[in-house]
Structure formats: C-alpha cells, structure tokens
Write a protein that holds these residues in place. Structure first.
Motif, PDB file in Angstrom:
ATOM      1  N   VAL A 126      44.242  33.739  45.730  1.00 56.98           N
ATOM      2  CA  VAL A 126      43.019  32.947  45.609  1.00 56.98           C
ATOM      3  C   VAL A 126      41.911  33.834  46.158  1.00 56.98           C
ATOM      4  CG1 VAL A 126      41.846  30.818  46.295  1.00 56.98           C
ATOM      5  CG2 VAL A 126      44.326  30.819  45.959  1.00 56.98           C
ATOM      6  N   TYR A 127      40.754  33.841  45.475  1.00 59.86           N
ATOM      7  CA  TYR A 127      39.668  34.698  45.930  1.00 59.86           C
ATOM      8  C   TYR A 127      38.354  33.932  45.994  1.00 59.86           C
ATOM      9  CZ  TYR A 127      38.257  35.110  41.021  1.00 59.86           C
ATOM     10  OH  TYR A 127      37.854  34.833  39.746  1.00 59.86           O
ATOM     11  N   ALA A 128      37.412  34.504  46.717  1.00 55.39           N
ATOM     12  CA  ALA A 128      36.084  33.902  46.849  1.00 55.39           C
ATOM     13  C   ALA A 128      35.038  35.006  46.841  1.00 55.39           C
ATOM     14  CB  ALA A 128      35.994  33.115  48.150  1.00 55.39           C
ATOM     15  N   ASN A 129      33.893  34.688  46.286  1.00 52.63           N
ATOM     16  CA  ASN A 129      32.741  35.580  46.274  1.00 52.63           C
ATOM     17  C   ASN A 129      31.676  34.962  47.176  1.00 52.63           C
ATOM     18  OD1 ASN A 129      33.791  37.332  44.127  1.00 52.63           O
ATOM     19  ND2 ASN A 129      33.506  35.536  42.841  1.00 52.63           N
ATOM     20  N   ILE A 130      31.255  35.690  48.202  1.00 56.02           N
ATOM     21  CA  ILE A 130      30.346  35.142  49.210  1.00 56.02           C
ATOM     22  C   ILE A 130      29.214  36.129  49.448  1.00 56.02           C
ATOM     23  CG2 ILE A 130      30.171  34.344  51.597  1.00 56.02           C
ATOM     24  CD1 ILE A 130      33.235  33.817  51.467  1.00 56.02           C
ATOM     25  N   GLU A 147      40.875  37.652  53.463  1.00 60.45           N
ATOM     26  CA  GLU A 147      40.495  38.972  53.942  1.00 60.45           C
ATOM     27  C   GLU A 147      39.415  39.572  53.045  1.00 60.45           C
ATOM     28  OE1 GLU A 147      43.697  41.679  55.178  1.00 60.45           O
ATOM     29  OE2 GLU A 147      45.062  40.038  54.620  1.00 60.45           O
ATOM     30  N   LEU A 148      38.499  40.274  53.674  1.00 63.33           N
ATOM     31  CA  LEU A 148      37.451  40.978  52.950  1.00 63.33           C
ATOM     32  C   LEU A 148      38.047  42.227  52.319  1.00 63.33           C
ATOM     33  CD1 LEU A 148      34.480  41.447  52.187  1.00 63.33           C
ATOM     34  CD2 LEU A 148      34.203  42.569  54.403  1.00 63.33           C
ATOM     35  N   PHE A 149      37.929  42.336  50.987  1.00 60.27           N
ATOM     36  CA  PHE A 149      38.502  43.486  50.291  1.00 60.27           C
ATOM     37  C   PHE A 149      37.478  44.323  49.551  1.00 60.27           C
ATOM     38  CE2 PHE A 149      42.535  41.394  50.992  1.00 60.27           C
ATOM     39  CZ  PHE A 149      43.359  42.476  51.246  1.00 60.27           C
ATOM     40  N   GLY A 150      36.239  43.862  49.487  1.00 57.68           N
ATOM     41  CA  GLY A 150      35.267  44.675  48.791  1.00 57.68           C
ATOM     42  C   GLY A 150      33.858  44.128  48.898  1.00 57.68           C
ATOM     43  N   LYS A 163      21.032  41.097  46.826  1.00 57.93           N
ATOM     44  CA  LYS A 163      21.941  40.851  47.945  1.00 57.93           C
ATOM     45  C   LYS A 163      23.325  41.358  47.581  1.00 57.93           C
ATOM     46  CE  LYS A 163      19.871  36.554  49.610  1.00 57.93           C
ATOM     47  NZ  LYS A 163      20.184  35.180  49.998  1.00 57.93           N
ATOM     48  N   ASN A 164      24.033  41.803  48.593  1.00 58.77           N
ATOM     49  CA  ASN A 164      25.428  42.185  48.396  1.00 58.77           C
ATOM     50  C   ASN A 164      26.292  40.926  48.344  1.00 58.77           C
ATOM     51  OD1 ASN A 164      24.633  44.859  48.592  1.00 58.77           O
ATOM     52  ND2 ASN A 164      25.214  45.043  50.738  1.00 58.77           N
ATOM     53  N   GLU A 165      27.347  40.995  47.543  1.00 54.11           N
ATOM     54  CA  GLU A 165      28.316  39.912  47.484  1.00 54.11           C
ATOM     55  C   GLU A 165      29.650  40.454  47.980  1.00 54.11           C
ATOM     56  OE1 GLU A 165      28.666  36.571  44.344  1.00 54.11           O
ATOM     57  OE2 GLU A 165      30.067  38.133  43.695  1.00 54.11           O
ATOM     58  N   LEU A 166      30.275  39.685  48.865  1.00 56.91           N
ATOM     59  CA  LEU A 166      31.554  40.082  49.448  1.00 56.91           C
ATOM     60  C   LEU A 166      32.690  39.450  48.663  1.00 56.91           C
ATOM     61  CD1 LEU A 166      30.595  39.544  53.190  1.00 56.91           C
ATOM     62  CD2 LEU A 166      30.314  41.601  51.786  1.00 56.91           C
ATOM     63  N   PHE A 167      33.769  40.209  48.510  1.00 59.80           N
ATOM     64  CA  PHE A 167      34.938  39.751  47.771  1.00 59.80           C
ATOM     65  C   PHE A 167      36.075  39.515  48.755  1.00 59.80           C
ATOM     66  CE2 PHE A 167      38.822  40.659  45.254  1.00 59.80           C
ATOM     67  CZ  PHE A 167      38.689  39.637  44.317  1.00 59.80           C
ATOM     68  N   TYR A 168      36.437  38.237  48.908  1.00 66.03           N
ATOM     69  CA  TYR A 168      37.513  37.838  49.819  1.00 66.03           C
ATOM     70  C   TYR A 168      38.741  37.420  49.004  1.00 66.03           C
ATOM     71  CZ  TYR A 168      34.625  37.670  54.046  1.00 66.03           C
ATOM     72  OH  TYR A 168      33.842  37.993  55.123  1.00 66.03           O
ATOM     73  N   GLN A 169      39.923  37.745  49.529  1.00 67.67           N
ATOM     74  CA  GLN A 169      41.182  37.354  48.874  1.00 67.67           C
ATOM     75  C   GLN A 169      42.151  36.807  49.909  1.00 67.67           C
ATOM     76  OE1 GLN A 169      41.734  41.426  47.247  1.00 67.67           O
ATOM     77  NE2 GLN A 169      42.651  40.343  45.535  1.00 67.67           N
ATOM     78  N   LYS A 170      42.971  35.891  49.432  1.00 67.58           N
ATOM     79  CA  LYS A 170      44.133  35.456  50.198  1.00 67.58           C
ATOM     80  C   LYS A 170      45.319  35.607  49.273  1.00 67.58           C
ATOM     81  CE  LYS A 170      45.983  31.886  53.183  1.00 67.58           C
ATOM     82  NZ  LYS A 170      45.676  30.654  53.929  1.00 67.58           N
ATOM     83  N   ILE A 171      46.256  36.435  49.695  1.00 65.89           N
ATOM     84  CA  ILE A 171      47.448  36.728  48.888  1.00 65.89           C
ATOM     85  C   ILE A 171      48.599  35.888  49.425  1.00 65.89           C
ATOM     86  CG2 ILE A 171      49.012  38.554  48.104  1.00 65.89           C
ATOM     87  CD1 ILE A 171      46.319  39.475  47.301  1.00 65.89           C
ATOM     88  N   LYS A 172      49.356  35.314  48.500  1.00 64.84           N
ATOM     89  CA  LYS A 172      50.504  34.491  48.888  1.00 64.84           C
ATOM     90  C   LYS A 172      51.525  35.352  49.622  1.00 64.84           C
ATOM     91  CE  LYS A 172      53.842  31.344  46.781  1.00 64.84           C
ATOM     92  NZ  LYS A 172      54.249  30.750  45.478  1.00 64.84           N
TER      93      LYS A 172
END
Length: 173
Positions: A126-130, A147-150, A163-172
């Motif tokens: 599952v990922y989120a863009n913030i 976790e922040l991955f990019g 603005k910069n957008e952060l890419f967060y992921q949660k891996i199963k």
C-alpha cells in the motif's frame, strides 16, 4: 475475523445521505492540491458518483469508504485508488474533517484499511503520496509503519510554486 470497526471509528460503504459532506470535502479548495482537483463538483455529479459507489474495486480500480465516529457522525473518507491486482498494490488517501482531527480516527482508519488490503485483497503493498509540507500526514503514515522511499521533485504546482511529493510504502510482511 477482519473487522472494519475499531475503538474510535468504523469504516462503511458510502450512503446517499453522505452527499452534503462529500460536496463539502470535494469542493474544499484547501485539499484540491492533493486530489489534483481544479474545478468544483456539482451536487448532481456527486450524487451520480454515490449511486455508482457500490461497484467492485476490481471493476473500477478504486474504493472510497466513510470514516464514522463511534457516535455515528461522518468524520471523513478513506480512499483506495490505482488498484493494481496484477502487481498487488494500491494507493491510499485519507481526509478527516477538522472537528474530528486529533481523536485517533485517522490512525485507526488507516490501520483498518491497510489490514483490509493485506488480508482481504491479498495485496503486497500500500502506498501514499504526501506533499513534503504536510507534516500531519507524514506523521500519520509513519506511525503506521509506512516508509519513505522516494521524493518526486517539484511534483505539485500549488499557489504559484512547486512542491516536492513524498512517496511512502508499506510492504506486507
């Protein structure tokens, strides 16, 4: 058994009576930045959306659920988007009305929807863009082990600047 009910809130399908709250949220220019909205939505269009919100995530590649407080007040929405069953991933977004913030609803809703994604949809991530300046969202997702991955540099143009957008992921696990 997996439940979409917690201590502070529960998640449910959208209902016709959610129209006014949905109208308020979708037309709040303060959140247009993250939803990539540039024009207001009419009640007519949103009513049609609600009438079709029962469609399966495998069909429409998205799912929006209402976040409801334990005293049955609609507090916000949590969205799954860009559902990709082949690659076993989905994006998640959340909005909680200002009067309900700081009560643990967003944290609990995010935990429930993430568990739903991993256990019921059998997704791998599952990922989120913030946006970089959205400290509350960063704190929320980090509290749920995303976790922040990019960093997407200059990704969002808002109020005359990039603005910069952060890419967060949660891996199963």
């Amino acid at each position: 058994m997996l439940a979409l009910k917690g201590k502070y809130c529960y998640l449910r399908a959208l209902e016709p009576e959610d129209l006014e709250f949905l109208y308020y949220v979708e037309n709040d220019e303060l959140v247009w930045e993250v939803s990539e909205t540039v024009t207001p939505y009419s009640r007519f269009v949103l009513k049609q959306y609600l009438e079709n919100s029962h469609r399966d995530i495998y069909d429409v590649k998205q799912l929006r659920l209402a976040i409801v407080s334990q005293n049955d007040q609609l507090a916000g929405f949590i969205d799954l988007f860009d559902f990709d069953p082949k690659n076993a991933r989905v994006g998640v977004g959340i909005i909680v009305a200002e009067m309900f913030r700081g009560q643990g609803l967003a944290k609990e809703a995010l935990a429930m929807i993430t568990n739903y994604c991993f256990q019921k949809l059998n997704l791998h991530q599952v990922y989120a863009n913030i946006t970089e300046d959205n400290l509350a969202s960063k704190k929320l997702f980090e509290s749920q082990d995303f976790e922040l991955f990019g960093v997407k540099k200059d990704w969002i143009f808002s109020e005359g600047k990039y603005k910069n957008e952060l890419f967060y992921q949660k891996i199963k696990e």
